[in-house]
Design a protein around this motif. Structure first.
Motif, PDB file in Angstrom:
ATOM      1  N   LYS A 175       0.843  -1.201   0.000  1.00 20.06           N
ATOM      2  CA  LYS A 175       0.000   0.000   0.000  1.00 20.06           C
ATOM      3  C   LYS A 175       0.874   1.245   0.000  1.00 20.06           C
ATOM      4  O   LYS A 175       1.794   1.375   0.807  1.00 20.06           O
ATOM      5  CB  LYS A 175      -0.915  -0.003   1.220  1.00 20.06           C
ATOM      6  CG  LYS A 175      -1.936   1.131   1.225  1.00 20.06           C
ATOM      7  CD  LYS A 175      -2.911   0.961   2.392  1.00 20.06           C
ATOM      8  CE  LYS A 175      -3.968   2.056   2.386  1.00 20.06           C
ATOM      9  NZ  LYS A 175      -4.949   1.882   3.491  1.00 20.06           N
ATOM     10  N   ARG A 176       0.558   2.176  -0.899  1.00 19.95           N
ATOM     11  CA  ARG A 176       1.350   3.407  -1.039  1.00 19.95           C
ATOM     12  C   ARG A 176       0.419   4.613  -1.103  1.00 19.95           C
ATOM     13  O   ARG A 176      -0.531   4.634  -1.897  1.00 19.95           O
ATOM     14  CB  ARG A 176       2.208   3.339  -2.304  1.00 19.95           C
ATOM     15  CG  ARG A 176       3.048   4.583  -2.612  1.00 19.95           C
ATOM     16  CD  ARG A 176       4.272   4.634  -1.734  1.00 19.95           C
ATOM     17  NE  ARG A 176       5.053   5.849  -1.989  1.00 19.95           N
ATOM     18  CZ  ARG A 176       6.076   5.919  -2.832  1.00 19.95           C
ATOM     19  NH1 ARG A 176       6.447   4.845  -3.518  1.00 19.95           N
ATOM     20  NH2 ARG A 176       6.751   7.042  -2.986  1.00 19.95           N
ATOM     21  N   ALA A 177       0.668   5.603  -0.271  1.00 23.42           N
ATOM     22  CA  ALA A 177      -0.083   6.865  -0.328  1.00 23.42           C
ATOM     23  C   ALA A 177       0.353   7.641  -1.559  1.00 23.42           C
ATOM     24  O   ALA A 177       1.547   7.729  -1.852  1.00 23.42           O
ATOM     25  CB  ALA A 177       0.166   7.683   0.931  1.00 23.42           C
ATOM     26  N   LEU A 178      -0.613   8.219  -2.272  1.00 24.67           N
ATOM     27  CA  LEU A 178      -0.313   8.972  -3.491  1.00 24.67           C
ATOM     28  C   LEU A 178      -0.344  10.477  -3.242  1.00 24.67           C
ATOM     29  O   LEU A 178      -0.569  11.268  -4.156  1.00 24.67           O
ATOM     30  CB  LEU A 178      -1.308   8.596  -4.603  1.00 24.67           C
ATOM     31  CG  LEU A 178      -1.382   7.109  -4.945  1.00 24.67           C
ATOM     32  CD1 LEU A 178      -2.329   6.875  -6.101  1.00 24.67           C
ATOM     33  CD2 LEU A 178       0.001   6.542  -5.261  1.00 24.67           C
ATOM     34  N   TYR A 179      -0.125  10.857  -2.001  1.00 19.99           N
ATOM     35  CA  TYR A 179      -0.048  12.275  -1.632  1.00 19.99           C
ATOM     36  C   TYR A 179       1.202  12.473  -0.775  1.00 19.99           C
ATOM     37  O   TYR A 179       1.807  11.507  -0.286  1.00 19.99           O
ATOM     38  CB  TYR A 179      -1.311  12.718  -0.874  1.00 19.99           C
ATOM     39  CG  TYR A 179      -1.642  11.867   0.338  1.00 19.99           C
ATOM     40  CD1 TYR A 179      -1.158  12.184   1.598  1.00 19.99           C
ATOM     41  CD2 TYR A 179      -2.434  10.724   0.200  1.00 19.99           C
ATOM     42  CE1 TYR A 179      -1.452  11.400   2.702  1.00 19.99           C
ATOM     43  CE2 TYR A 179      -2.729   9.931   1.299  1.00 19.99           C
ATOM     44  CZ  TYR A 179      -2.238  10.281   2.549  1.00 19.99           C
ATOM     45  OH  TYR A 179      -2.530   9.485   3.642  1.00 19.99           O
ATOM     46  N   LYS A 180       1.583  13.710  -0.614  1.00 20.21           N
ATOM     47  CA  LYS A 180       2.846  14.025   0.070  1.00 20.21           C
ATOM     48  C   LYS A 180       2.814  13.579   1.525  1.00 20.21           C
ATOM     49  O   LYS A 180       1.815  13.759   2.228  1.00 20.21           O
ATOM     50  CB  LYS A 180       3.119  15.530  -0.004  1.00 20.21           C
ATOM     51  CG  LYS A 180       3.406  16.033  -1.406  1.00 20.21           C
ATOM     52  CD  LYS A 180       3.636  17.541  -1.406  1.00 20.21           C
ATOM     53  CE  LYS A 180       3.897  18.050  -2.817  1.00 20.21           C
ATOM     54  NZ  LYS A 180       4.044  19.520  -2.852  1.00 20.21           N
ATOM     55  N   ASN A 181       3.933  13.008   1.952  1.00 17.57           N
ATOM     56  CA  ASN A 181       4.142  12.596   3.349  1.00 17.57           C
ATOM     57  C   ASN A 181       3.155  11.527   3.815  1.00 17.57           C
ATOM     58  O   ASN A 181       2.905  11.389   5.014  1.00 17.57           O
ATOM     59  CB  ASN A 181       4.071  13.805   4.292  1.00 17.57           C
ATOM     60  CG  ASN A 181       5.087  14.883   3.930  1.00 17.57           C
ATOM     61  OD1 ASN A 181       6.229  14.579   3.604  1.00 17.57           O
ATOM     62  ND2 ASN A 181       4.654  16.132   3.970  1.00 17.57           N
ATOM     63  N   GLY A 182       2.582  10.782   2.855  1.00 15.59           N
ATOM     64  CA  GLY A 182       1.675   9.706   3.232  1.00 15.59           C
ATOM     65  C   GLY A 182       2.432   8.466   3.672  1.00 15.59           C
ATOM     66  O   GLY A 182       3.622   8.300   3.391  1.00 15.59           O
ATOM     67  N   LYS A 183       1.743   7.559   4.369  1.00 18.17           N
ATOM     68  CA  LYS A 183       2.371   6.349   4.897  1.00 18.17           C
ATOM     69  C   LYS A 183       2.364   5.226   3.859  1.00 18.17           C
ATOM     70  O   LYS A 183       1.501   5.159   2.988  1.00 18.17           O
ATOM     71  CB  LYS A 183       1.631   5.876   6.148  1.00 18.17           C
ATOM     72  CG  LYS A 183       1.637   6.880   7.302  1.00 18.17           C
ATOM     73  CD  LYS A 183       3.023   7.013   7.906  1.00 18.17           C
ATOM     74  CE  LYS A 183       3.008   7.950   9.119  1.00 18.17           C
ATOM     75  NZ  LYS A 183       4.343   8.129   9.703  1.00 18.17           N
ATOM     76  N   SER A 184       3.344   4.324   3.994  1.00 20.31           N
ATOM     77  CA  SER A 184       3.390   3.115   3.178  1.00 20.31           C
ATOM     78  C   SER A 184       3.224   1.909   4.104  1.00 20.31           C
ATOM     79  O   SER A 184       3.711   1.915   5.235  1.00 20.31           O
ATOM     80  CB  SER A 184       4.725   3.018   2.431  1.00 20.31           C
ATOM     81  OG  SER A 184       4.879   4.084   1.527  1.00 20.31           O
TER      82      SER A 184
END
Length: 556
Positions: free
Chosen positions: A101-110
């Protein structure tokens, strides 16, 4: 590793934006349904591939809305940030399901399998262990996975050099030997080779700086320089004073005295010239320079009042100006005499100055230079020798450092039988694919182990190297052949290939690719234009995503 699905959603509302389910083998096509009138760019074909790449550790989410050519898509960037969009890539590895799982916004969690990851470095390291079973992180995960996901680099020049031309050959050797399952030990020596390469560059720079090409030349040059420095030291110590030095000093003092007297006389006569010029100027101001008509009226009125005969006005004017002009002429004659005398004195002064410079200034400079020349020769060469010796000692230290590094290298598993078998199987798959897709068989040759500076892989054809016109299809053949090898040898690696920028490939070659990909045991994912679907006989189940100008990837 097999791709199962990609889900892109808004984490703020859990609303699913896109869900792509990949076919377990064969084709998984992304269809561009824009017609010839509207543009097929910016609808999201590349976006879908980029999101998969981001889930597999690609660096920056800004690649989804920033392009070098078109700049930033503010609408997409704001949409991702506002809705906190995330992507989940579900995969099957050795019969086990994993979710990246990867956040597609800045500073998001993986997250990996629901567990949050602290940093991008840790995320990639964990992926390397899960997907490649690579525990030492050499080669890096991104170096390996880039072979299976070709984005902007999926062009003719990136057939073999899929990481670009700036990656060194020894790095490609380690990467390909790992990907082909030949040997993993070489990858453990990448840091040592890279470090020694940096040392070699330092050594080469020192060689160029000192005009030598080897340690032996260095030592020879030091010997010559020591002899030269000793010669200059001896020459400096033996410098003596010129015998007639005192006599020349007295002679030149006499010339200097005459020179000062002449300079005073020259200054005096120049002053007289200036005074004479001033007198001439004042006399010239006395000449009538007013309106004679007005003076004539005054003159006639005076004549009436006096009732007495006066001199004629013209005679009076002529007399006045005549007297002034006589005085000016006399003064000018004197000035001319002064200028002549000044020139004579000036010429004498110039001659005397030359005598002085020759007999005194030049003599003293010569004497001073004689000392300085000998001393400078000695001092400069002494410093040069010291610097040369320092550079030599630095070179010796660097060679020792290289030896110490080499002693830490892991011994390479030199199993030529294994390497030969892998080359044979890989080349077998490649020849089959190139024959059917390109219409001409090509073979793969792996370089000899002894040639550490060579690129590890070569492609050979009956007519020489492949031409630029077929290299895009050649990329497909090469990547599918590699995955066939992975499947046959049961390597712990991905069994999918994702290619972008395939829209303009030749129809004949595209037909061959689709035909071969249908029998492919791995997964082949790439975009295709809708007007080519009917021509290629694409089946509905082979399409995993349709996009158009009215239905872009993020639906905005």
């Amino acid at each position: 590793m097999q791709l199962i699905s990609l889900v892109v959603s808004k984490s703020t509302t859990n609303e699913i934006i896109r869900k792509i389910t990949f076919n377990p083998k064969g084709l998984s096509l992304i269809v561009d349904e824009t017609n010839k009138v509207s543009s097929g760019s910016n609808i999201g074909k590349t976006t879908a591939v980029k999101i998969i790449d981001l889930c597999l550790g690609a660096k920056s989410v800004s690649s989804l809305y920033k392009e070098k050519d078109t700049g930033e898509n503010v609408i997409v960037g704001e949409f991702l940030e506002k809705n906190k969009v995330v992507a989940e890539l579900t995969c099957r590895i050795d019969g086990k399901t994993h979710v990246f799982k990867r956040a597609l916004y800045k500073n998001g969690k993986s997250l990996i399998d629901g567990e949050p990851i602290r940093s991008a470095t840790e995320y990639r390291s964990d992926l390397n262990k899960i997907i490649f079973n690579n525990l030492n992180d050499k080669p890096s995960f991104r170096q390996l996975v880039s072979k299976f996901i070709r984005l902007e680099n999926a062009n003719e020049a990136a057939l073999l050099k899929f990481l670009g031309t700036y990656t060194n050959n020894y790095e490609y050797q380690a990467i390909y030997e790992y990907l082909f399952g030949i040997d993993e030990s070489k990858s453990e020596n990448i840091d040592i080779i890279s470090l020694n390469e940096s040392i070699d560059k330092d050594i080469e720079a020192i060689y160029r700086k000192n005009g030598v090409a080897s340690v032996r030349e260095f030592e020879t040059k030091i010997g010559l320089m020591k002899e030269e420095v000793e010669k200059f030291r001896k020459s400096y110590s033996e410098v003596t004073v010129i015998e007639d030095y005192e006599t020349k000093i007295r002679e030149n003092q006499s010339v200097l005295s005459d020179l000062k007297k002449l300079e005073a006389e020259y200054s005096k006569i120049n002053l007289k010239q200036e005074l004479m010029k001033e007198k001439i100027r004042k006399e010239e101001e006395k000449i009538f320079a007013v309106d004679t008509k007005i003076l004539r009226q005054i003159y006639e009125k005076t004549e009436l009042v006096l009732d007495k005969q006066l001199c004629d006005f013209e005679e009076l004017e002529k007399f006045h100006n005549g007297m002034i002009n006589k005085r000016i002429a006399m003064l000018q004659t004197t000035l001319n005499e002064l200028e002549t005398e000044s020139k004579i004195i000036y010429d004498e002064l110039q001659k005397l100055q030359k005598v002085y410079e020759k007999n005194y200034v030049s003599f003293n400079v010569e004497l001073k230079d004689k000392f300085e020349e000998k001393y400078n020769d000695y001092a400069i060469n002494k410093i040069k020798l010291e610097n040369f010796i320092n550079d030599y000692n630095y070179i010796i230290e660097k060679f020792q450092e290289k030896e110490n590094n080499l002693s830490k290298k892991v011994e390479k598993n030199n199993d030529k039988t294994k390497k030969g078998k892998i080359e044979e199987r890989l080349s077998h798959y490649f020849k089959e694919l190139t024959s059917k897709i390109i219409g001409e068989p090509f073979a793969i040759v792996l370089n000899e182990d002894s040639d550490e500076d060579a690129f590890p892989v070569k492609i050979i054809g009956m007519n020489g190297k492949p031409g630029t016109g077929i290299k895009k299809a050649m990329i497909t053949c090469f990547d599918l052949a590699h995955i066939n090898l992975i499947i046959e040898m049961k390597y712990h690696m991905p069994v999918f290939a994702i290619h972008d920028k395939m829209e303009n490939i030749d129809l004949k070659e595209l037909a061959g690719i689709i035909s071969e990909a249908r029998n492919f045991e791995g997964q082949y994912i790439f975009p295709i234009l809708s007007d080519r679907i009917d021509l290629m006989g694409i089946k509905e189940e082979e399409v995993v995503l349709r996009l158009s100008a009215n239905d872009k990837f993020f639906r905005i």
